[in-house]
Write a protein that holds these residues in place. Sequence first.
Motif, PDB file in Angstrom:
ATOM      1  N   SER A 181      54.567  71.134  26.416  1.00  0.00           N
ATOM      2  CA  SER A 181      54.797  69.753  26.850  1.00  0.00           C
ATOM      3  C   SER A 181      55.604  69.733  28.144  1.00  0.00           C
ATOM      4  O   SER A 181      56.161  70.746  28.572  1.00  0.00           O
ATOM      5  CB  SER A 181      55.564  68.989  25.767  1.00  0.00           C
ATOM      6  OG  SER A 181      56.890  69.499  25.651  1.00  0.00           O
ATOM      7  N   SER A 203      49.737  67.796  19.440  1.00  0.00           N
ATOM      8  CA  SER A 203      51.019  68.339  19.870  1.00  0.00           C
ATOM      9  C   SER A 203      51.685  69.178  18.781  1.00  0.00           C
ATOM     10  O   SER A 203      52.500  70.050  19.074  1.00  0.00           O
ATOM     11  CB  SER A 203      51.951  67.182  20.249  1.00  0.00           C
ATOM     12  OG  SER A 203      52.906  67.574  21.193  1.00  0.00           O
ATOM     13  N   GLU A 230      53.797  71.710  21.158  1.00  0.00           N
ATOM     14  CA  GLU A 230      54.683  70.929  22.025  1.00  0.00           C
ATOM     15  C   GLU A 230      55.894  71.732  22.503  1.00  0.00           C
ATOM     16  O   GLU A 230      56.388  71.515  23.609  1.00  0.00           O
ATOM     17  CB  GLU A 230      55.144  69.699  21.248  1.00  0.00           C
ATOM     18  CG  GLU A 230      56.090  68.782  21.972  1.00  0.00           C
ATOM     19  CD  GLU A 230      56.441  67.561  21.127  1.00  0.00           C
ATOM     20  OE1 GLU A 230      57.654  67.326  20.921  1.00  0.00           O
ATOM     21  OE2 GLU A 230      55.521  66.851  20.686  1.00  0.00           O
ATOM     22  N   GLY A 242      54.864  64.815  25.142  1.00  0.00           N
ATOM     23  CA  GLY A 242      54.188  65.544  24.088  1.00  0.00           C
ATOM     24  C   GLY A 242      52.800  65.880  24.603  1.00  0.00           C
ATOM     25  O   GLY A 242      52.517  65.725  25.790  1.00  0.00           O
ATOM     26  N   ILE A 243      51.920  66.327  23.718  1.00  0.00           N
ATOM     27  CA  ILE A 243      50.538  66.604  24.115  1.00  0.00           C
ATOM     28  C   ILE A 243      49.651  65.864  23.131  1.00  0.00           C
ATOM     29  O   ILE A 243      49.348  66.357  22.038  1.00  0.00           O
ATOM     30  CB  ILE A 243      50.226  68.109  24.106  1.00  0.00           C
ATOM     31  CG1 ILE A 243      51.253  68.859  24.934  1.00  0.00           C
ATOM     32  CG2 ILE A 243      48.826  68.369  24.677  1.00  0.00           C
ATOM     33  CD1 ILE A 243      51.294  70.333  24.655  1.00  0.00           C
ATOM     34  N   CYS A 265      60.741  71.486  16.951  1.00  0.00           N
ATOM     35  CA  CYS A 265      59.942  70.445  17.587  1.00  0.00           C
ATOM     36  C   CYS A 265      60.542  69.073  17.272  1.00  0.00           C
ATOM     37  O   CYS A 265      61.347  68.921  16.343  1.00  0.00           O
ATOM     38  CB  CYS A 265      58.500  70.533  17.086  1.00  0.00           C
ATOM     39  SG  CYS A 265      57.389  69.298  17.794  1.00  0.00           S
TER      40      CYS A 265
END
Length: 393
Positions: free
Chosen positions: A254, A230, A250, A207-208, A241
Amino acid sequence: MFFKNIDLIKALYYSKTASLNDLSIDTGRSIPYVTKGVADLVKLNIVKEIGIRTSSGGRKPATYSLIADTGFIISVAMNQFVTRIVIVNMNNEFVGDVQEFELKLNDNNNAIHSLIAHINATVIKSGLPQDKFLAVGITMPGFIDAFQGNNLSFLQSPDETLVTYIAKQVELPVFIENDSTSIALAEQKFGLPIARSNSMIINLGWGIGLGMIINKEIFKGHSGFAGEFSHLPLHKNGKLCSCGKQGCLETEASLLAIEAKATEGLKQGEVSSLVKYDTVSADNIIDEALKGDAFAVKIISEAAYFIGQGLAILLHLMNPESIILSGKGSVIGKLWLSPIQQAMNEHCIPHLTTYTQLAVSNLGNDAQLLGGVTTVIENLYKLSPQVSISEPA
């Protein structure tokens, strides 16, 4: 006595070496308090004098450090697919090799039992007495309620909190923290100086994630769940997602999204050295990008641009001193910087980008492991006297 001097223990852990004056500044305590506290810790064989610092005039100050083998911490760094474990001494040094093993978190009822087995195996393999271990610091993705000791996304335990359940099984105190928050802690304590006061720490991974340092404090928000970078709804791409919504950052930026784009691109006939792999992984893409593969670089650059768009929102809201790229994906290093900076320049008021530094972490892939250690150090005051640092044999 150890529990009366936790502030000194923490300051020495983070600085590794310090004079009495350094400790006074770091803790905000008076010189007499620090002098007595350090003397008590020396008597307990927890702290030692390591030398005399050079001085341009006046009395040369003595410097002190923690004794490395007075205690050990087990740091567990988890992502959605892989877990890493290492033992760390009181000088913040890794003891032995980092153990890495596959452990899928999603839809895996055996995940918690596998985790416990690996922690216990780490203790046994180390050959160290159980009472030498202070605690286990576990960092992982998901909605972490660190106050209650639960992960609301993964690793649910039967009839009791996650922390209580694992602690009983490993017979050690356990602390948990969100992976991105823990990485922010590590960056603040051990990373670049520009991460100290007001910084946004980006956890580039499956993820971010986002860890926020505001006025020298980790910011978690009202319920402890702040930083879900994210899941900013930036794209109208119809892609689902992991959170159940569509179009999150994301889905385009990601490492999972990068893997999917690489796989699809190769099917469409893109020319790339990635064709030599039976299954394309994020590690493969990173490796080939670092070797100069044009397709791999293109995919990463596109993801980086989208991250920069998201960061533009943060810049307008938070006006941080710095943005640090950390986590697993940060090993790509400078490949992220240009497209992220480009997006920030395109989408931000110029004054905001001018005074915000963008940098890649110097901690590399160890940031989360250091975050697990820091999570324990920050919670030392919760340890009972029965599990305090023991005197060396």
